[in-house]
Scaffold this active site. Structure first.
Site, mmCIF file in Angstrom:
data_model
loop_
_atom_site.group_PDB
_atom_site.id
_atom_site.type_symbol
_atom_site.label_atom_id
_atom_site.label_comp_id
_atom_site.label_asym_id
_atom_site.label_seq_id
_atom_site.Cartn_x
_atom_site.Cartn_y
_atom_site.Cartn_z
ATOM 1 N N SER A 1 2.084 2.254 4.105
ATOM 2 C CA SER A 1 1.200 2.363 2.945
ATOM 3 C C SER A 1 0.976 1.025 2.249
ATOM 4 C CB SER A 1 1.768 3.377 1.944
ATOM 5 O OG SER A 1 1.904 4.645 2.537
ATOM 6 N N HIS B 1 2.763 0.433 -2.768
ATOM 7 C CA HIS B 1 1.306 0.502 -2.873
ATOM 8 C C HIS B 1 0.773 -0.629 -3.752
ATOM 9 C CE1 HIS B 1 1.187 5.094 -1.835
ATOM 10 N NE2 HIS B 1 1.911 4.378 -0.985
#
Length: 303
Positions: A200, A246
């Site tokens: 991610s 993230h």
């Protein structure tokens, strides 16, 4: 007669399509042959842009044709398969996922963890124990099918266009640095015994770089911004998601992506690409240096 005249005026005002990609309208023409060219076919010259054929011919440049090979927007070489690195990255992620699925014990050696077991015991494994490789292996490790499915779909959709516009080496650098930045921020801010994994961070880096690229090409940014906002809402709404990865990947992707597509260019072609590479890889080195610094600081805290 009036209808025919109106139709003729509309055809005259119609924006031409790229000579290599007729479905892509463009208002830019090659400064040598004056053929219409789209952003993918634009090769920046000392004045304006040129098409790949004119650049490959090397006419009027004073350099050999080999010194004027077509370049991507970021200065990389144009490859026959613009998605080769993306395919390889997906293949590595899938291979690791299958290996972990078949042999569950492998997972403990691949995910990102600061120190385990937690204090007051001495760390027997984790980044704080010297296992820095976990910053990398965790980027390619997934445990759940939905997790790898979502990340690989995003990698395919975002990675292809970026690889095409940046070139293979720059695209790979962007992916790895974004993933490392996400791992480093997770290591710094998450609990020392918290385990995390997934691509991610790298994918969010591609999100950031895509936004920078679309702004550079003057594309409509609303779709990518909307998609990014949705992903950020999910990031902070669902439990169990390493939001640090993230955010770290996103910030690194924006910084590195900006350096790659906005690197200053000089008039002479040979100097132009050298200057671009210096700015681009200099930025990559700075971000990597920050990753190392964060890792050292956090390790000192945990030990």
């Amino acid at each position: 007669m009036d209808e025919q005249a109106a139709g003729g005026r509309q055809d005259a005002q119609r924006v031409p399509g790229c000579y290599r990609h007729p479905d892509r309208e463009t208002g830019v023409r090659c400064t040598r042959c004056e053929r219409p060219i789209c952003p993918e076919c634009m090769v920046e010259a000392s004045v304006g842009f040129q098409c790949p054929e004119c650049v490959r011919g090397g006419g009027g440049t004073g350099h050999a044709p080999s010194a004027s090979l077509p370049r991507t927007l970021a200065g990389g070489s144009i490859a026959a398969d613009p998605r080769l690195v993306t395919k390889i990255l997906i293949g590595i992620n899938v291979a690791v996922f299958l290996a972990v699925t078949i042999e569950k014990s492998l997972l403990a050696d691949l995910y990102l963890v600061g120190a385990w077991p937690p204090a007051p015991f001495m760390p027997t494994q984790g980044v704080a124990g010297g296992e820095w490789y976990r910053l990398v292996t965790s980027m390619f490790t997934h445990e759940e099918p939905w997790h790898i499915g979502f990340n690989m779909l995003s990698l395919w959709l975002l990675g292809g266009p970026l690889e095409q516009h940046l070139g293979r080496a720059r695209y790979l650098a962007l992916y790895l640095i974004s993933g490392l930045a996400g791992s480093a921020l997770t290591y710094l801010l998450a609990g020392g015994s918290t385990a995390s994994l997934g691509a991610s961070g790298a994918v969010f880096g591609l999100f950031g770089a895509t936004a920078v690229l679309m702004r550079r090409l003057r594309y409509d940014m609303r779709p990518i911004i909307a998609l990014l906002v949705i992903n950020l809402v999910i990031t902070f709404s669902w439990s169990g998601i390493a939001w640090q990865a993230h955010i770290g990947g996103l910030v690194a992707g924006v910084v590195v992506g900006y350096a790659m597509v906005h690197a200053p260019r000089e008039r002479r072609a040979l100097v132009q690409y050298g200057t671009c590479a210096l700015v681009q890889y200099g930025t990559c080195a700075l971000v990597l240096g920050l990753v190392v610094l964060i890792t050292l600081v956090r390790t000192a805290q945990l030990t």
